[in-house]
Enzyme design. Sequence first.
Site, PDB file in Angstrom:
ATOM      1  N   ASP A 121       0.866  -1.183   0.000  1.00  0.00           N
ATOM      2  CA  ASP A 121       0.000   0.000   0.000  1.00  0.00           C
ATOM      3  C   ASP A 121       0.905   1.235   0.000  1.00  0.00           C
ATOM      4  OD1 ASP A 121      -3.064   0.831   1.567  1.00  0.00           O
ATOM      5  OD2 ASP A 121      -1.441   2.282   1.211  1.00  0.00           O
ATOM      6  N   ASN A 140      -2.099  13.071  -4.448  1.00  0.00           N
ATOM      7  CA  ASN A 140      -3.244  13.567  -5.218  1.00  0.00           C
ATOM      8  C   ASN A 140      -3.549  15.009  -4.855  1.00  0.00           C
ATOM      9  OD1 ASN A 140      -4.061  11.491  -6.909  1.00  0.00           O
ATOM     10  ND2 ASN A 140      -5.080  10.406  -5.244  1.00  0.00           N
ATOM     11  N   ASP A 177      -2.429   9.364 -11.098  1.00  0.00           N
ATOM     12  CA  ASP A 177      -2.607   8.206 -11.999  1.00  0.00           C
ATOM     13  C   ASP A 177      -1.285   7.796 -12.630  1.00  0.00           C
ATOM     14  OD1 ASP A 177      -5.256   8.104 -11.491  1.00  0.00           O
ATOM     15  OD2 ASP A 177      -5.951   8.808 -13.463  1.00  0.00           O
ATOM     16  N   GLU A 209      -4.571   2.423  -4.293  1.00  0.00           N
ATOM     17  CA  GLU A 209      -3.099   2.436  -4.334  1.00  0.00           C
ATOM     18  C   GLU A 209      -2.545   1.201  -3.634  1.00  0.00           C
ATOM     19  OE1 GLU A 209      -4.562   2.832  -1.409  1.00  0.00           O
ATOM     20  OE2 GLU A 209      -2.885   3.900  -0.435  1.00  0.00           O
TER      21      GLU A 209
HETATM   22  P1  GH3 Z   1      -1.694   5.473   3.921  1.00  0.00           P
HETATM   23  O1  GH3 Z   1      -0.243   5.714   4.039  1.00  0.00           O
HETATM   24  O2  GH3 Z   1      -2.342   5.335   5.263  1.00  0.00           O
HETATM   25  O3  GH3 Z   1      -2.005   4.352   3.011  1.00  0.00           O
HETATM   26  O4  GH3 Z   1      -2.271   6.814   3.332  1.00  0.00           O
HETATM   27  P2  GH3 Z   1      -2.988   6.980   1.940  1.00  0.00           P
HETATM   28  O5  GH3 Z   1      -3.248   8.407   1.723  1.00  0.00           O
HETATM   29  O6  GH3 Z   1      -2.197   6.306   0.888  1.00  0.00           O
HETATM   30  O7  GH3 Z   1      -4.281   6.152   2.178  1.00  0.00           O
HETATM   31  P3  GH3 Z   1      -5.806   6.473   1.994  1.00  0.00           P
HETATM   32  O8  GH3 Z   1      -6.492   5.147   2.014  1.00  0.00           O
HETATM   33  O9  GH3 Z   1      -6.224   7.500   3.025  1.00  0.00           O
HETATM   34  O10 GH3 Z   1      -5.937   7.133   0.584  1.00  0.00           O
HETATM   35  C1  GH3 Z   1      -5.710   6.474  -0.583  1.00  0.00           C
HETATM   36  C2  GH3 Z   1      -5.725   7.444  -1.707  1.00  0.00           C
HETATM   37  O11 GH3 Z   1      -5.464   6.842  -2.940  1.00  0.00           O
HETATM   38  C3  GH3 Z   1      -7.000   8.175  -1.804  1.00  0.00           C
HETATM   39  C4  GH3 Z   1      -7.409   8.067  -3.243  1.00  0.00           C
HETATM   40  O12 GH3 Z   1      -7.803   9.265  -3.826  1.00  0.00           O
HETATM   41  C5  GH3 Z   1      -6.145   7.565  -3.926  1.00  0.00           C
HETATM   42  N1  GH3 Z   1      -6.471   6.767  -5.055  1.00  0.00           N
HETATM   43  C6  GH3 Z   1      -7.091   5.551  -5.081  1.00  0.00           C
HETATM   44  N2  GH3 Z   1      -7.233   5.136  -6.349  1.00  0.00           N
HETATM   45  C7  GH3 Z   1      -6.708   6.092  -7.156  1.00  0.00           C
HETATM   46  C8  GH3 Z   1      -6.555   6.241  -8.571  1.00  0.00           C
HETATM   47  O13 GH3 Z   1      -6.955   5.395  -9.348  1.00  0.00           O
HETATM   48  N3  GH3 Z   1      -5.951   7.336  -9.032  1.00  0.00           N
HETATM   49  C9  GH3 Z   1      -5.479   8.299  -8.194  1.00  0.00           C
HETATM   50  N4  GH3 Z   1      -4.894   9.359  -8.711  1.00  0.00           N
HETATM   51  N5  GH3 Z   1      -5.632   8.199  -6.867  1.00  0.00           N
HETATM   52  C10 GH3 Z   1      -6.207   7.123  -6.335  1.00  0.00           C
HETATM   53 MG    MG Z   2      -1.908   4.263   1.081  1.00  0.00          MG
HETATM   54 MG    MG Z   3      -4.830   2.233   1.042  1.00  0.00          MG
END
Ligand code: GH3
Ligand code: MG
Ligand code: MG
Length: 425
Positions: A302, A310, A319, A345
Amino acid sequence: MKHKLTQILLVEDEPEVQFELKRFLERFCNTVITADNGEEGLALFKTHRPDIVISDIKMPKMNGIDMANEIKQISKDQVILFSTAHSDSDYFLKAIEMQVDGYILKPVDLHLLKNKLESVAKNIILQKQKQFYENILNDIAQMQESMLAVYDEQMLPIFYNKKLLSFLGYKTLQAFLKEHNTLSDKFEKNEECYYLQNRNKYWLEELLSIDSEKRIISMKERDTVKSKMFFISISEKTENNHIVVSFSEITSIVDRKRQYLKDAHTDELTQIHNRTKFNIVFTQTLEKFQQEDISFSIILMDIDHFKKINDRYGHLIGDTILKKFATLIQKNIADKNSLSRWGGEEFVLLLPNCNINDAKDIAEKLRLLIETYDFGVEKKLSCSFGVAKVNKGDSTKSLFQRVDNALYKAKNSGRNSVFVSYEND
Ligand code: GH3
Ligand code: MG
Ligand code: MG
């Protein structure tokens, strides 16, 4: 369909006899052609190929015996009747030696001639009928859009239609069989196709033993590289104990199916396996593991603080980073290991034949790789890893509970780290 004799060739040098016989013979066939001597008779035979030749024996230029000899050399089954007088006995013996089909004594008794003609005509007409129906069948077989083959009761080929022969690059079945033992020589191994265990003459028997909807084979067309795929339909045995086999091309259907399947199993953004495909591979590996007791492990990863990326650079850049991330991992793992996007992610790596220590080393190597890799915009990208080995009796749920726990610990310990779940966690 009533069949009649088409043509009789009458060779007779006496004009009155010729005239009388011609009129009589016209009742039995469409046309009677006449010649005055053997030489003329032979020439007419060559151009007209009549059903029956009726010939006098003693004639100028070439006698009937010599003419018949020549005709038999051209067509040994040609029906020839001689009309002869008693006094011709010497010739007569020769005619018998030649195995001509009959004789009529002169002066010709028309009633006897009629009987004689009817008896020889019967065979010729039967032959014509047989040919007629054979031609119809042949026309139908050649007209088919599918490739067709007919096999005898021993499952040996007796007929390939033109479509099949041209696909194989041969003019005749004989020419094909000269170079190939069996059609199954041409079959190729292919994911969607049933591949014969025994590629021998009796491939049909083997194919008959599997479900009809699975009878799909792959063959290369002549010298081309691309294979085509065929669905094979096998008929019940006909009254003559023949089996008709048809090959319907389904290449485009299979190609489309492959594409749909690929799309259904691919993550659109990163072009690696998606969760659906992961579940399929995982279930297969789990089954294999339970049967063969071969260790396998998984790594759940992760990306750390991805939300911030983002927020800082926008979703599009986010992306791009996700794509780069997937490519980087994909490039740095062995082919047997399979990487899938778990969602957002998060990525999951399946490691067949891999014990927990090796899995931990792999995770550590990847962690370091990500930490030091230049993703372009965000220099400080890191990732947390949970690692677990599959235990006997594990389900997807129990395994993911453990690997999730390990990942949770990695996150809680300050991220950018690898945590392993050991057996009894
Ligand atoms: P942590 O270290 O705790 O994992 O923090 P994090 O910010 O990575 O975790 P969190 O689950 O809070 O957020 C995940 C983020 O990933 C939020 C979401 O917008 C982003 N994300 C998920 N899928 C995609 C995608 O397909 N494209 C983009 N650009 N961002 C994505
Ligand atoms: Mg994360
Ligand atoms: Mg996550």
